[in-house]
Motif scaffolding. Sequence first.
Motif, PDB file in Angstrom:
ATOM      1  N   VAL A  53      29.932  25.483  41.268  1.00  0.00           N
ATOM      2  CA  VAL A  53      30.176  26.790  40.126  1.00  0.00           C
ATOM      3  C   VAL A  53      30.897  28.075  41.050  1.00  0.00           C
ATOM      4  CG1 VAL A  53      28.912  28.402  38.687  1.00  0.00           C
ATOM      5  CG2 VAL A  53      28.106  26.151  39.193  1.00  0.00           C
ATOM      6  N   TYR A  54      31.933  28.382  40.352  1.00  0.00           N
ATOM      7  CA  TYR A  54      32.816  29.358  40.886  1.00  0.00           C
ATOM      8  C   TYR A  54      32.007  30.873  40.591  1.00  0.00           C
ATOM      9  CZ  TYR A  54      35.998  25.940  41.506  1.00  0.00           C
ATOM     10  OH  TYR A  54      36.861  24.742  42.165  1.00  0.00           O
ATOM     11  N   TRP A  55      31.024  30.939  41.440  1.00  0.00           N
ATOM     12  CA  TRP A  55      30.085  32.067  41.165  1.00  0.00           C
ATOM     13  C   TRP A  55      30.807  33.351  41.220  1.00  0.00           C
ATOM     14  CZ3 TRP A  55      29.410  35.354  45.046  1.00  0.00           C
ATOM     15  CH2 TRP A  55      29.832  35.139  46.549  1.00  0.00           C
ATOM     16  N   LYS A  56      31.803  33.849  42.015  1.00  0.00           N
ATOM     17  CA  LYS A  56      32.338  34.981  41.905  1.00  0.00           C
ATOM     18  C   LYS A  56      32.895  35.289  40.746  1.00  0.00           C
ATOM     19  CE  LYS A  56      33.258  35.635  47.016  1.00  0.00           C
ATOM     20  NZ  LYS A  56      34.387  35.884  48.041  1.00  0.00           N
ATOM     21  N   THR A  57      33.844  34.190  39.906  1.00  0.00           N
ATOM     22  CA  THR A  57      34.290  34.325  38.707  1.00  0.00           C
ATOM     23  C   THR A  57      33.022  34.851  37.750  1.00  0.00           C
ATOM     24  OG1 THR A  57      36.044  32.829  39.156  1.00  0.00           O
ATOM     25  CG2 THR A  57      35.316  33.271  36.685  1.00  0.00           C
ATOM     26  N   ALA A  58      31.905  34.143  37.544  1.00  0.00           N
ATOM     27  CA  ALA A  58      30.799  34.391  36.774  1.00  0.00           C
ATOM     28  C   ALA A  58      30.396  35.761  36.997  1.00  0.00           C
ATOM     29  CB  ALA A  58      29.768  33.445  37.236  1.00  0.00           C
ATOM     30  N   SER A  67      29.986  46.957  32.626  1.00  0.00           N
ATOM     31  CA  SER A  67      30.625  48.155  32.533  1.00  0.00           C
ATOM     32  C   SER A  67      30.990  48.396  31.401  1.00  0.00           C
ATOM     33  CB  SER A  67      31.905  47.808  33.471  1.00  0.00           C
ATOM     34  OG  SER A  67      32.879  47.163  32.774  1.00  0.00           O
ATOM     35  N   GLY A  68      30.563  47.729  30.297  1.00  0.00           N
ATOM     36  CA  GLY A  68      31.061  47.996  28.979  1.00  0.00           C
ATOM     37  C   GLY A  68      32.595  47.461  28.571  1.00  0.00           C
ATOM     38  N   GLY A  69      33.034  46.584  29.535  1.00  0.00           N
ATOM     39  CA  GLY A  69      34.563  46.333  29.233  1.00  0.00           C
ATOM     40  C   GLY A  69      34.592  45.359  27.982  1.00  0.00           C
ATOM     41  N   ARG A  70      35.854  45.281  27.625  1.00  0.00           N
ATOM     42  CA  ARG A  70      36.239  44.469  26.143  1.00  0.00           C
ATOM     43  C   ARG A  70      37.696  44.106  26.402  1.00  0.00           C
ATOM     44  NH1 ARG A  70      35.791  48.280  20.957  1.00  0.00           N
ATOM     45  NH2 ARG A  70      37.510  46.909  20.481  1.00  0.00           N
ATOM     46  N   ASN A  71      38.367  44.413  27.455  1.00  0.00           N
ATOM     47  CA  ASN A  71      39.643  44.004  27.593  1.00  0.00           C
ATOM     48  C   ASN A  71      39.980  43.083  28.730  1.00  0.00           C
ATOM     49  OD1 ASN A  71      42.790  44.245  28.027  1.00  0.00           O
ATOM     50  ND2 ASN A  71      42.869  45.604  26.523  1.00  0.00           N
ATOM     51  N   ILE A  72      40.909  42.155  28.453  1.00  0.00           N
ATOM     52  CA  ILE A  72      41.030  41.219  29.741  1.00  0.00           C
ATOM     53  C   ILE A  72      41.713  41.500  30.636  1.00  0.00           C
ATOM     54  CG2 ILE A  72      40.533  39.066  27.881  1.00  0.00           C
ATOM     55  CD1 ILE A  72      43.801  38.626  28.284  1.00  0.00           C
ATOM     56  N   ARG A  73      42.610  42.648  30.566  1.00  0.00           N
ATOM     57  CA  ARG A  73      43.287  43.056  31.614  1.00  0.00           C
ATOM     58  C   ARG A  73      42.465  43.548  32.902  1.00  0.00           C
ATOM     59  NH1 ARG A  73      46.362  48.435  32.798  1.00  0.00           N
ATOM     60  NH2 ARG A  73      48.227  47.652  33.787  1.00  0.00           N
ATOM     61  N   GLU A  74      41.219  44.029  32.698  1.00  0.00           N
ATOM     62  CA  GLU A  74      40.245  44.302  33.743  1.00  0.00           C
ATOM     63  C   GLU A  74      39.901  42.854  34.465  1.00  0.00           C
ATOM     64  OE1 GLU A  74      37.358  46.169  31.222  1.00  0.00           O
ATOM     65  OE2 GLU A  74      38.778  47.322  30.408  1.00  0.00           O
ATOM     66  N   LEU A  75      39.634  41.964  33.702  1.00  0.00           N
ATOM     67  CA  LEU A  75      39.309  40.823  34.296  1.00  0.00           C
ATOM     68  C   LEU A  75      40.521  40.025  34.965  1.00  0.00           C
ATOM     69  CD1 LEU A  75      37.311  39.103  31.216  1.00  0.00           C
ATOM     70  CD2 LEU A  75      36.455  39.957  33.602  1.00  0.00           C
ATOM     71  N   LEU A  76      41.635  39.886  34.139  1.00  0.00           N
ATOM     72  CA  LEU A  76      42.801  39.177  34.878  1.00  0.00           C
ATOM     73  C   LEU A  76      43.426  40.171  36.282  1.00  0.00           C
ATOM     74  CD1 LEU A  76      45.070  38.790  31.874  1.00  0.00           C
ATOM     75  CD2 LEU A  76      43.752  37.017  33.064  1.00  0.00           C
ATOM     76  N   GLN A  77      42.979  41.431  36.472  1.00  0.00           N
ATOM     77  CA  GLN A  77      43.469  42.036  37.346  1.00  0.00           C
ATOM     78  C   GLN A  77      42.279  41.628  38.731  1.00  0.00           C
ATOM     79  OE1 GLN A  77      42.966  46.068  36.073  1.00  0.00           O
ATOM     80  NE2 GLN A  77      44.813  46.377  35.880  1.00  0.00           N
ATOM     81  N   GLN A  78      41.438  41.009  38.533  1.00  0.00           N
ATOM     82  CA  GLN A  78      40.462  40.457  39.218  1.00  0.00           C
ATOM     83  C   GLN A  78      40.682  38.723  39.755  1.00  0.00           C
ATOM     84  OE1 GLN A  78      36.360  42.231  39.674  1.00  0.00           O
ATOM     85  NE2 GLN A  78      36.995  42.753  37.670  1.00  0.00           N
ATOM     86  N   ASN A  79      41.686  38.396  38.832  1.00  0.00           N
ATOM     87  CA  ASN A  79      41.895  36.948  38.661  1.00  0.00           C
ATOM     88  C   ASN A  79      40.873  36.052  38.016  1.00  0.00           C
ATOM     89  OD1 ASN A  79      43.788  34.840  39.413  1.00  0.00           O
ATOM     90  ND2 ASN A  79      42.426  34.174  41.256  1.00  0.00           N
ATOM     91  N   VAL A  80      40.437  36.738  36.952  1.00  0.00           N
ATOM     92  CA  VAL A  80      39.389  35.991  36.114  1.00  0.00           C
ATOM     93  C   VAL A  80      40.112  36.039  35.028  1.00  0.00           C
ATOM     94  CG1 VAL A  80      37.121  36.131  34.890  1.00  0.00           C
ATOM     95  CG2 VAL A  80      37.479  36.996  37.083  1.00  0.00           C
ATOM     96  N   ARG A  81      40.212  34.454  34.312  1.00  0.00           N
ATOM     97  CA  ARG A  81      41.026  34.093  33.324  1.00  0.00           C
ATOM     98  C   ARG A  81      40.146  33.166  32.373  1.00  0.00           C
ATOM     99  NH1 ARG A  81      45.650  30.583  35.855  1.00  0.00           N
ATOM    100  NH2 ARG A  81      46.603  30.835  33.857  1.00  0.00           N
ATOM    101  N   ILE A  82      39.006  33.446  32.221  1.00  0.00           N
ATOM    102  CA  ILE A  82      38.164  32.576  31.413  1.00  0.00           C
ATOM    103  C   ILE A  82      38.190  33.135  29.964  1.00  0.00           C
ATOM    104  CG2 ILE A  82      36.647  31.722  33.384  1.00  0.00           C
ATOM    105  CD1 ILE A  82      34.627  33.963  32.736  1.00  0.00           C
TER     106      ILE A  82
END
Length: 296
Positions: A53-58, A67-82
């Motif tokens: 399980v890629y726990w860092k991604t989870a 954090s209240g996030g709702r935009n994938i940009r904040e995830l993609l900047q951390q290499n999270v593509r889910i």
Amino acid sequence: MHPEQQYLELLRRLIAGGDLRLDRTGVGTRALFGYEMRFDLARGFPVFTTKRVYWKTAFKEMLWMLSGGRNIRELLQQNVRIWTDWPLRRYREETSDNLTQTEFEQRIVADADFAARWGDLGPVYGAQWRHWKTSDGGEIDQVAEVLRLLKENPSSRRIIWDAWNVAELDQMALPPCHKQYQFFVSSDGRLSGACIQRSVDSLLGLPFNIANLALVTHLLAEQSGYRVGEIVWYGLDVHLYSNHLEQARTQLERQPRIFPSLKIRPGVTSLFDYRIEDIDLVDYDPHPPISAEVAV
């Protein structure tokens, strides 16, 4: 019995007797209605071991939600593509521009205006947890309220946050699957957490859901001065996609290994200040990963 056997038994039941159902994705599932799993956090951190399980991604996803996030940009900047599949599908449908996923993600990261238009997921999870809108134009921070109750009124039966905002479901890229969390402080000072999940992708999504429920329970305990108790997970429409059957059978051939332990960097003074660098899993030794396609 190893605690992970609860999950393997679920896969067995779905394969052997799951109700054959059509679904909105067109892929088809084998499903059952209602399943419970419990994990004592004193027996290790429940990140499954019969596949990696890629726990860092989870965990990055859970911290983004907190954090209240709702935009994938904040995830993609951390290499999270889910979360990319849903806004990419919308972009293709509305523009007829058949960008590849990689091209789309690169534009989201490079262009803030493009990200604001096409990377927004609507008022999903974190937006509801931290910014639930009220009729008078205000907002409710449900997570902050949970923290307050844990510290000031730990016997409350209202230590809850919820994402199922009926008035805003049509604005969300995907209605919340893990829709409600509730917390319980025992008389000996142990914090337990529970999650009610309306829709469960048992192969791909559920391992993340269990790990994230355990993580947020640990973080809340750390911030409110309790020891951890257990987590309780309730799945309602629990399903295995028809194109995940062979992967599930492969996983069932494997024996669970010892759960790792969670290490949290001390000194973080706010639940909302945690970063992935503050969290580690010690002695995680899983079987190899098992790849499968997500149904969109």
